[in-house]
Design a protein around this motif. Sequence first.
Motif, PDB file in Angstrom:
ATOM      1  N   GLN A 326       0.925  -1.091   0.118  1.00  0.00           N
ATOM      2  CA  GLN A 326      -0.014   0.030  -0.050  1.00  0.00           C
ATOM      3  C   GLN A 326       0.627   1.189   0.188  1.00  0.00           C
ATOM      4  N   GLU A 327       0.445   2.132  -0.869  1.00  0.00           N
ATOM      5  CA  GLU A 327       1.351   3.498  -0.967  1.00  0.00           C
ATOM      6  C   GLU A 327       0.844   4.533  -0.046  1.00  0.00           C
ATOM      7  N   GLY A 328      -0.260   4.588   0.749  1.00  0.00           N
ATOM      8  CA  GLY A 328      -0.694   5.228   1.763  1.00  0.00           C
ATOM      9  C   GLY A 328      -0.833   6.849   1.290  1.00  0.00           C
ATOM     10  N   CYS A 329      -1.060   7.031   0.092  1.00  0.00           N
ATOM     11  CA  CYS A 329      -1.251   8.127  -0.512  1.00  0.00           C
ATOM     12  C   CYS A 329      -2.703   8.576  -1.191  1.00  0.00           C
ATOM     13  N   THR A 330      -3.011   9.568  -1.589  1.00  0.00           N
ATOM     14  CA  THR A 330      -4.298   9.849  -2.324  1.00  0.00           C
ATOM     15  C   THR A 330      -4.082  10.323  -3.721  1.00  0.00           C
ATOM     16  N   ASP A 331      -4.710   9.558  -4.693  1.00  0.00           N
ATOM     17  CA  ASP A 331      -4.496  10.282  -6.014  1.00  0.00           C
ATOM     18  C   ASP A 331      -5.809  11.078  -6.243  1.00  0.00           C
ATOM     19  N   MET A 332      -5.557  12.241  -6.729  1.00  0.00           N
ATOM     20  CA  MET A 332      -6.619  13.123  -6.834  1.00  0.00           C
ATOM     21  C   MET A 332      -6.664  13.658  -8.232  1.00  0.00           C
ATOM     22  N   LEU A 333      -7.812  14.323  -8.863  1.00  0.00           N
ATOM     23  CA  LEU A 333      -8.093  15.140  -9.810  1.00  0.00           C
ATOM     24  C   LEU A 333      -8.018  16.600  -9.522  1.00  0.00           C
ATOM     25  N   TYR A 334      -7.160  17.395  -9.982  1.00  0.00           N
ATOM     26  CA  TYR A 334      -6.751  18.546  -9.576  1.00  0.00           C
ATOM     27  C   TYR A 334      -7.189  19.619 -10.623  1.00  0.00           C
ATOM     28  N   PRO A 335      -8.418  20.310 -10.345  1.00  0.00           N
ATOM     29  CA  PRO A 335      -8.877  21.355 -11.216  1.00  0.00           C
ATOM     30  C   PRO A 335      -8.182  22.773 -11.013  1.00  0.00           C
ATOM     31  N   ASN A 336      -7.766  23.525 -11.859  1.00  0.00           N
ATOM     32  CA  ASN A 336      -7.227  24.875 -11.642  1.00  0.00           C
ATOM     33  C   ASN A 336      -8.088  25.805 -11.293  1.00  0.00           C
ATOM     34  N   THR A 337      -8.097  26.287  -9.831  1.00  0.00           N
ATOM     35  CA  THR A 337      -9.154  26.721  -9.521  1.00  0.00           C
ATOM     36  C   THR A 337      -8.713  28.345  -9.412  1.00  0.00           C
ATOM     37  N   SER A 338      -7.731  28.793  -9.994  1.00  0.00           N
ATOM     38  CA  SER A 338      -7.185  30.051 -10.217  1.00  0.00           C
ATOM     39  C   SER A 338      -8.122  30.889 -11.327  1.00  0.00           C
ATOM     40  N   LYS A 339      -8.865  30.004 -12.212  1.00  0.00           N
ATOM     41  CA  LYS A 339      -9.435  30.872 -13.435  1.00  0.00           C
ATOM     42  C   LYS A 339     -10.696  29.882 -13.655  1.00  0.00           C
ATOM     43  N   ALA A 340     -11.557  30.533 -14.383  1.00  0.00           N
ATOM     44  CA  ALA A 340     -12.654  29.992 -14.941  1.00  0.00           C
ATOM     45  C   ALA A 340     -12.602  28.562 -15.532  1.00  0.00           C
ATOM     46  N   PRO A 341     -13.297  27.475 -15.581  1.00  0.00           N
ATOM     47  CA  PRO A 341     -14.661  27.612 -14.908  1.00  0.00           C
ATOM     48  C   PRO A 341     -14.708  27.199 -13.281  1.00  0.00           C
ATOM     49  N   PHE A 342     -13.218  26.631 -12.793  1.00  0.00           N
ATOM     50  CA  PHE A 342     -12.912  26.122 -11.600  1.00  0.00           C
ATOM     51  C   PHE A 342     -13.002  27.142 -10.656  1.00  0.00           C
ATOM     52  N   ASP A 343     -13.039  28.431 -10.764  1.00  0.00           N
ATOM     53  CA  ASP A 343     -12.925  29.390  -9.721  1.00  0.00           C
ATOM     54  C   ASP A 343     -14.386  29.424  -9.001  1.00  0.00           C
ATOM     55  N   ASP A 344     -15.452  28.826  -9.693  1.00  0.00           N
ATOM     56  CA  ASP A 344     -16.841  28.631  -9.122  1.00  0.00           C
ATOM     57  C   ASP A 344     -17.013  27.360  -8.587  1.00  0.00           C
ATOM     58  N   PRO A 345     -16.942  27.378  -6.882  1.00  0.00           N
ATOM     59  CA  PRO A 345     -17.271  26.265  -6.314  1.00  0.00           C
ATOM     60  C   PRO A 345     -18.408  25.260  -6.805  1.00  0.00           C
ATOM     61  N   LYS A 346     -19.272  25.734  -7.413  1.00  0.00           N
ATOM     62  CA  LYS A 346     -20.576  24.973  -7.976  1.00  0.00           C
ATOM     63  C   LYS A 346     -20.080  23.967  -9.121  1.00  0.00           C
ATOM     64  N   VAL A 347     -19.083  24.547  -9.914  1.00  0.00           N
ATOM     65  CA  VAL A 347     -18.457  23.935 -10.843  1.00  0.00           C
ATOM     66  C   VAL A 347     -17.480  22.781 -10.406  1.00  0.00           C
ATOM     67  N   ARG A 348     -16.849  23.130  -9.246  1.00  0.00           N
ATOM     68  CA  ARG A 348     -15.722  21.933  -8.539  1.00  0.00           C
ATOM     69  C   ARG A 348     -16.845  21.111  -8.022  1.00  0.00           C
ATOM     70  N   GLU A 349     -17.986  21.227  -7.532  1.00  0.00           N
ATOM     71  CA  GLU A 349     -18.860  20.299  -6.931  1.00  0.00           C
ATOM     72  C   GLU A 349     -19.268  19.354  -7.979  1.00  0.00           C
ATOM     73  N   ALA A 350     -19.765  19.924  -9.256  1.00  0.00           N
ATOM     74  CA  ALA A 350     -19.917  19.188 -10.281  1.00  0.00           C
ATOM     75  C   ALA A 350     -19.068  18.185 -10.468  1.00  0.00           C
ATOM     76  N   LEU A 351     -17.652  18.688 -10.733  1.00  0.00           N
ATOM     77  CA  LEU A 351     -16.870  17.640 -11.117  1.00  0.00           C
ATOM     78  C   LEU A 351     -16.717  16.665 -10.198  1.00  0.00           C
ATOM     79  N   MET A 352     -16.875  16.729  -8.585  1.00  0.00           N
ATOM     80  CA  MET A 352     -16.741  15.828  -7.552  1.00  0.00           C
ATOM     81  C   MET A 352     -17.668  14.882  -7.953  1.00  0.00           C
ATOM     82  N   TYR A 353     -18.956  15.007  -8.454  1.00  0.00           N
ATOM     83  CA  TYR A 353     -19.932  14.136  -8.584  1.00  0.00           C
ATOM     84  C   TYR A 353     -19.757  13.792 -10.401  1.00  0.00           C
ATOM     85  N   ALA A 354     -19.138  14.223 -11.094  1.00  0.00           N
ATOM     86  CA  ALA A 354     -18.919  13.776 -12.392  1.00  0.00           C
ATOM     87  C   ALA A 354     -18.024  12.500 -12.593  1.00  0.00           C
ATOM     88  N   VAL A 355     -16.984  12.474 -11.387  1.00  0.00           N
ATOM     89  CA  VAL A 355     -15.874  11.579 -11.802  1.00  0.00           C
ATOM     90  C   VAL A 355     -16.491  10.175 -11.308  1.00  0.00           C
TER      91      VAL A 355
END
Length: 583
Positions: A326-355
């Motif tokens: 076991q690696e003891g790590c978490t693999d994540m999808l990183y959206p670029n929150t510094s610009k649109a569209p992922f500066d919008d929390p709703k869009v990031r929430e949508a990404l959470m449900y889309a994966v």
Amino acid sequence: MTRRTHALLATALAAALTLGLGACKNDKSDSGGDAAAGSTRAPGAASGTIVGGTPVRGGTLTVLSNQDFAHLDPARNWTMPNMDFGIRLLYRTLVTFKAEPGAAGSEIVPDLATDLGRPSDGGKTWTFTLKDGVKYEDGTPIRSADIKYNVERSFAPDLTGGPDYAEQYLAGGENYKGPLNGEHLASIETPDDKTVVFHLKRPVAEFSYTATLPTFAPVPQSQDKGTQYDLRPFSSGPYKIETYDRGKQLVLVRNTNWDQSTDAVRKAYPDRIVVTEGLKGGQVDDRIIASDGADASAVEWMNLRPESVSKVLPKADVKSRLIAEQEGCTDMLYPNTSKAPFDDPKVREALMYAVDRDAQVTANGGPAMGDVATSYLPPALAGGTKLDPLKIPSTGDPEKAKQLLKDAGKTDLKLSLTVSTGDKTRAEALQQSLAKAGMQVTITTADPSVYYDTIGDTKNAPDLAIVGWCPDYPSGATFLPMVFDGRTIKEKGNQGNVEQFRDQATEDRIDQINAMSDVTEADKAWVQLNEDLMKKAPTVPMLWQRRPLLAGTNVAGAFGSPVWTGQWDFATIGLKDPSKSKG
């Protein structure tokens, strides 16, 4: 932090596991039982055991790799397998981890220092004393000033990519730019050649663990060559670099001035270690499976490839040489929150449900190679508990994602995704799941040796990236602040907060938890912050992985380190019969 390449083991692995072959014997233990398709048991040798028995001193250990090292400079080395290689072979740190399989390997012991450090001033000051007789490869003594100098180097803007704990912890480091212009940090004192004293901004109860990082390895100022130091770190460890042709071959030979009596961790069994780089496809797996000539004395650097599974698991003699810790790590999808569209929390929430995280497990090699991640903190940082604060279906919920995007006024999104070359299959699975929610993704791949530099360029960062974060030691303090504190973001070499998430409430809470003197209280607070962050969705947790690695038939003392994401612990690995390594 680390990057892993587990792409598409699923179908072959499931088919092989249905053959009912359990874990096989090795020289240390016998773990019986069958592993069925869908089992979460690691295939191969029993977890936490040593493959090949006790090594004999001598011979040449070969490491077969598809890539070059990202960095070997201790001020820049912050990817887990590379840290393992550098710390175990080329340089020593004030404190280090035991070289033992299983939980014991997470315990720390003195390395260059005589003890684990002595706190004072309520934990804001830490003093270390160097051992007698510790030397560099040229026989000159290691001095406290050399530790100070390398810590100062970690602040240099040109030396990107390394751990930034020193920047976060040391008093007066906010505007410091490194020692190359002759400036030094007053918060690091060296009253004599054996003593180094660190003055911190705040109490840090776990600073002994911080001192395990390569930042706290010595670099003499006379040997510093700036960015070129990456090519030839000056050795304080058991080996030194003989030749290094980047992307092709690295050859290590013994550092004859390393003294075993000062080092209780590293055994330095091989006379030489040769890293052969740039190998393609399944060539590495095939060579180690066959174990002909010198390849019998070889280990692989990166993970077993999917097409090799059917060549390994049905064969007991080969399977016994496979580890998958076991690696003891978490693999994540990183959206670029510094610009649109992922500066919008709703869009990031949508990404959470889309994966579709089930699809990620499949593309990564199936349940035996990893589990769906349901939180940022891996179970190892949550008291062994699998946290799941949002209860999102593992297959995702594309209809909810669509509705969230509609509510945000962001539909038919066109996004760029950059991944390491070995993660292309996972990227394609991600592309398919996001398409169901109305997100069109274009994939770009980058060579593993430049991947972190690519996504760490904040001005040119892609919309999305896949990154795995691993704690540097067993504490939430080495995870959530590194990934989600906006104050850690750097223009170049941005290694932790790749998503560029800035949130004042999160930063304030991190400061409050860091100020807690009760570690148990702090651990509970990190778990609560994990839940709060999940609701803000700065990244999407996807996988908790294992690392499948093969060793040749002549390799001994081989086990996956519980600290360095399951990579071979190079402190103790060697050969059964050194004479057979000359083939």
